[in-house]
Design a protein around this motif. Structure first.
Motif, PDB file in Angstrom:
ATOM      1  N   PHE A  83      -3.223   7.723 -10.634  1.00  0.00           N
ATOM      2  CA  PHE A  83      -4.345   6.789 -10.685  1.00  0.00           C
ATOM      3  C   PHE A  83      -4.576   6.258 -12.102  1.00  0.00           C
ATOM      4  O   PHE A  83      -4.930   5.088 -12.283  1.00  0.00           O
TER       5      PHE A  83
ATOM      6  N   ASN B 131     -12.062  -3.480   3.676  1.00  0.00           N
ATOM      7  CA  ASN B 131     -13.408  -2.907   3.639  1.00  0.00           C
ATOM      8  C   ASN B 131     -14.490  -3.960   3.683  1.00  0.00           C
ATOM      9  O   ASN B 131     -15.646  -3.698   3.347  1.00  0.00           O
TER      10      ASN B 131
ATOM     11  N   ARG C 244      -1.797   3.663 -12.521  1.00  0.00           N
ATOM     12  CA  ARG C 244      -1.984   2.441 -11.743  1.00  0.00           C
ATOM     13  C   ARG C 244      -3.153   1.604 -12.276  1.00  0.00           C
ATOM     14  O   ARG C 244      -3.118   0.375 -12.233  1.00  0.00           O
ATOM     15  N   TYR C 245      -4.180   2.275 -12.816  1.00  0.00           N
ATOM     16  CA  TYR C 245      -5.292   1.501 -13.377  1.00  0.00           C
ATOM     17  C   TYR C 245      -4.838   0.760 -14.638  1.00  0.00           C
ATOM     18  O   TYR C 245      -5.221  -0.397 -14.861  1.00  0.00           O
TER      19      TYR C 245
ATOM     20  N   THR D 112       0.813  -1.216   0.000  1.00  0.00           N
ATOM     21  CA  THR D 112       0.000   0.000   0.000  1.00  0.00           C
ATOM     22  C   THR D 112       0.846   1.266   0.000  1.00  0.00           C
ATOM     23  O   THR D 112       0.397   2.308  -0.470  1.00  0.00           O
TER      24      THR D 112
ATOM     25  N   PRO E 282      -1.769   5.302   1.516  1.00  0.00           N
ATOM     26  CA  PRO E 282      -3.120   5.686   1.082  1.00  0.00           C
ATOM     27  C   PRO E 282      -3.874   6.508   2.119  1.00  0.00           C
ATOM     28  O   PRO E 282      -4.657   7.394   1.751  1.00  0.00           O
ATOM     29  N   ASP E 283      -3.670   6.238   3.430  1.00  0.00           N
ATOM     30  CA  ASP E 283      -4.342   7.057   4.432  1.00  0.00           C
ATOM     31  C   ASP E 283      -3.764   8.465   4.475  1.00  0.00           C
ATOM     32  O   ASP E 283      -4.392   9.395   4.992  1.00  0.00           O
TER      33      ASP E 283
ATOM     34  N   LEU F  26      -6.733  -2.552   0.509  1.00  0.00           N
ATOM     35  CA  LEU F  26      -7.874  -1.681   0.772  1.00  0.00           C
ATOM     36  C   LEU F  26      -9.190  -2.360   0.419  1.00  0.00           C
ATOM     37  O   LEU F  26     -10.226  -2.074   1.026  1.00  0.00           O
ATOM     38  N   TYR F  27      -9.165  -3.271  -0.531  1.00  0.00           N
ATOM     39  CA  TYR F  27     -10.364  -4.045  -0.837  1.00  0.00           C
ATOM     40  C   TYR F  27     -10.648  -5.049   0.273  1.00  0.00           C
ATOM     41  O   TYR F  27     -11.791  -5.278   0.645  1.00  0.00           O
TER      42      TYR F  27
ATOM     43  N   LEU G 232      -7.972   0.536  -9.221  1.00  0.00           N
ATOM     44  CA  LEU G 232      -7.651   1.880  -8.770  1.00  0.00           C
ATOM     45  C   LEU G 232      -6.930   1.897  -7.430  1.00  0.00           C
ATOM     46  O   LEU G 232      -6.136   2.789  -7.143  1.00  0.00           O
ATOM     47  N   LEU G 233      -7.212   0.897  -6.587  1.00  0.00           N
ATOM     48  CA  LEU G 233      -6.694   0.907  -5.222  1.00  0.00           C
ATOM     49  C   LEU G 233      -5.797  -0.295  -4.970  1.00  0.00           C
ATOM     50  O   LEU G 233      -5.938  -1.344  -5.621  1.00  0.00           O
ATOM     51  N   PRO G 234      -4.875  -0.196  -4.012  1.00  0.00           N
ATOM     52  CA  PRO G 234      -4.075  -1.353  -3.609  1.00  0.00           C
ATOM     53  C   PRO G 234      -4.974  -2.463  -3.062  1.00  0.00           C
ATOM     54  O   PRO G 234      -6.027  -2.195  -2.466  1.00  0.00           O
TER      55      PRO G 234
END
Length: 531
Positions: free
Chosen positions: A214, A233, A217-218, A63, A172-173, A229-230, A224-226
């Motif tokens: 972004f 959540n 990375r896409y 991340t 990311p935070d 993070l998926y 879109l996200l590491p």
């Protein structure tokens, strides 16, 4: 009065932090989860792209993107990755020390900077840094943002958006802190009667960098996200981060109350609140997030730095001839340092502990081929030291598991040669074995499962994995030899070795036996010399 010269003291800050990091590497090991990012940094440095294993698809379980890039660059220059992490974190801690020092005039530096620095150097920031995480480096950006806002300098305020985007690229935070800090900066520019158009140009530049990142990375990862993070959540709890916050508060309550008390009676309360809003916003949002891998409260570390800086800023503005105030400050500092040292001592003991999993991968590495398939839920040390194709069942490093969760279908398609999982409190096996490890059967394991859960209904990805593996092994019980291994006093680790797979079970048992013998207990740097 004793005075404190800036440069020598900052060198001391760096050496103190790096010295502890080097000690850990010389006699122990970094934390399990820190190894994950090291895998990505070294694969990138060695020309394998950003991937979990050599030859694997593009994936980002790391991340801390910019942190990974920096470690990779150091690695290209010939630095060991863990040494590079120690250098960067130590530089970060020195920068934070410089920020708190900047609030004081020279005549008061020794009296106040030394105790406050000791609080910082023994805090969660250092504890997480010596474990191999980016905390010291990352929180130095928190300090810089606080310094820019608190000083409200009409020149440096314009650079706030650029510092913020760098912070967002590190972690990311950090995006949350950076966005809120940029908004605070816009408010101050307007309140100061400065040129808003100039500030907005920096905002646009920072936004362009973020958008470009972004888009890249896409196109590179397809997401879109590491991946973590998926995974984080997926909790069904209303406030999944609250328990972690409570635990952190229990260790840092003296520091927190001290900062709040000074803030409440400060005539600089407005600017201090503005400087605090970015970090406090993150702290609030983290209450709604599953804070897995929160080693040494590293997710709350920005608040620790914030409290230290609030105290530093406010003390620098007070009349310090008051002996009672000085005595109270020194007493509180001593109490905080004592609590910190006790906690840090436990963290260091854990990193120096002779735990078999620190040594098994090194003992096994020659038996693992590049095409050996390994599915695991402990995705750090084991994956770092051995080759093969690895599938992270939790999903922190494998896109399919991150998006859809582990499944029996995923296991069947992988048909792994080695399965390695943490039982995650799903089963109690202590009555089956009284040695370091034992062979067992899936029937014995199933009889001792605490809660009969359908893995399809388990939202916690870590807990879901054992149920998936148990069902898979039940279906293919004749294909695997199963071992239960003692880890911190309980049989928390389960391995399944495919009978017709790439690794001979006798070779695995031999490697496992060595992992419990002192002769084979090599620290990180010694193992690195053999690779």
């Amino acid at each position: 009065m004793l005075t404190l010269k800036g440069s020598p003291f900052l060198i001391l800050a760096f050496l103190a932090s790096f010295g502890v990091s080097y000690y850990i590497l010389s006699y122990g090991h970094i934390h399990e989860d820190a190894y994950i990012l090291f895998i990505y940094a070294e694969n990138l440095a060695n020309g394998h792209g950003i991937s979990y294993y050599q030859g694997g698809s593009n994936a980002e379980g790391a991340t801390d993107f910019l942190w990974m890039i920096l470690l990779s660059l150091f690695n290209m220059l010939g630095f060991d990755t863990a040494i590079a992490a120690g250098i960067l974190n130590s530089l970060g801690i020195a920068v934070t020390t410089a920020v708190l020092m900047s609030f004081f005039t020279k005549e008061y530096r020794f009296l106040f900077v030394v105790p406050l620095s000791l609080v910082l150097w023994t805090s969660d920031v250092t504890a997480a840094s010596i474990a191999g995480f980016s905390t010291g480096f990352y929180t130095s950006l928190v300090a810089i943002i606080f310094w820019i806002i608190a000083n409200n300098n009409k020149q440096t305020i314009y650079f706030l958006p650029l510092v913020s985007i760098v912070m967002g690229l590190i972690r990311p935070d950090g995006v949350i802190i950076g966005v809120v800090a940029t908004i605070v900066g816009l408010f101050l520019v307007r309140e100061n009667g400065q040129k808003i158009e100039r500030y907005l140009k920096f905002v646009v530049l920072a936004a362009a960098i973020g958008i470009s990142y972004f888009i890249w990375r896409y196109s590179y990862f397809g997401l879109l996200l590491p991946l973590p993070l998926y995974v984080k959540n997926t909790s069904s709890a209303l406030l999944p981060g609250l328990a972690s916050h409570k635990d952190w508060f229990g260790q840092n309550y003296i520091l927190i109350f001290s900062a709040l008390s000074l803030l409440a009676f400060s005539k600089y309360r407005k600017i201090l609140l503005l400087a605090s809003i970015p970090v406090l916003t993150l702290f609030f949002i983290l209450t709604f997030v599953t804070l897995s891998q929160n080693i040494s409260h590293r997710f709350q570390a920005p608040v620790v730095v914030l409290c230290i800086l609030i105290i530093s800023f406010q003390l620098s503005k007070l009349r310090l001839e008051n002996k009672h105030l000085v005595a109270s400050f020194l007493l509180v500092s001593a109490l905080v340092v004592y609590d910190n040292v006790m906690a840090l001592k436990l963290d260091i003991q854990d990193l120096l502990a002779k735990v078999y999993i620190n040594y098994l991968p090194n003992n096994l590495k020659d038996d693992v081929k590049s095409e050996t398939v390994i599915t695991l839920s402990e995705a750090g040390r084991f994956a770092y030291w051995v080759g093969g194709k690895k599938i992270d069942l939790v999903g922190l490093n494998t896109p399919e598991a991150a998006l859809d969760g582990a499944s029996v279908d995923l296991m069947e398609r992988a048909s792994p040669d080695v399965i390695f999982i943490h039982t995650a409190g799903t089963v109690i096996l202590e009555d089956l074995c009284d040695s370091n490890f034992c062979f067992t059967s899936i029937d014995d394991i199933k009889e001792r499962v605490i809660y009969e859960n359908d893995w399809r209904e388990v939202s916690d990805r870590v807990v879901r994995v054992p149920y998936v593996v148990f069902e898979y092994l039940d279906k293919y019980e004749h294909d695997y030899d199963i071992l239960m291994v003692s880890y911190y006093g309980k049989y928390r680790h389960i391995y399944a070795i495919k009978k017709q797979g790439d690794i001979d079970v006798d070779s695995f048992v031999s490697a496992l036996e060595k992992s419990f013998i002192d002769e084979y207990h090599l620290p990180y740097l010694s193992i690195k010399k053999t690779h």
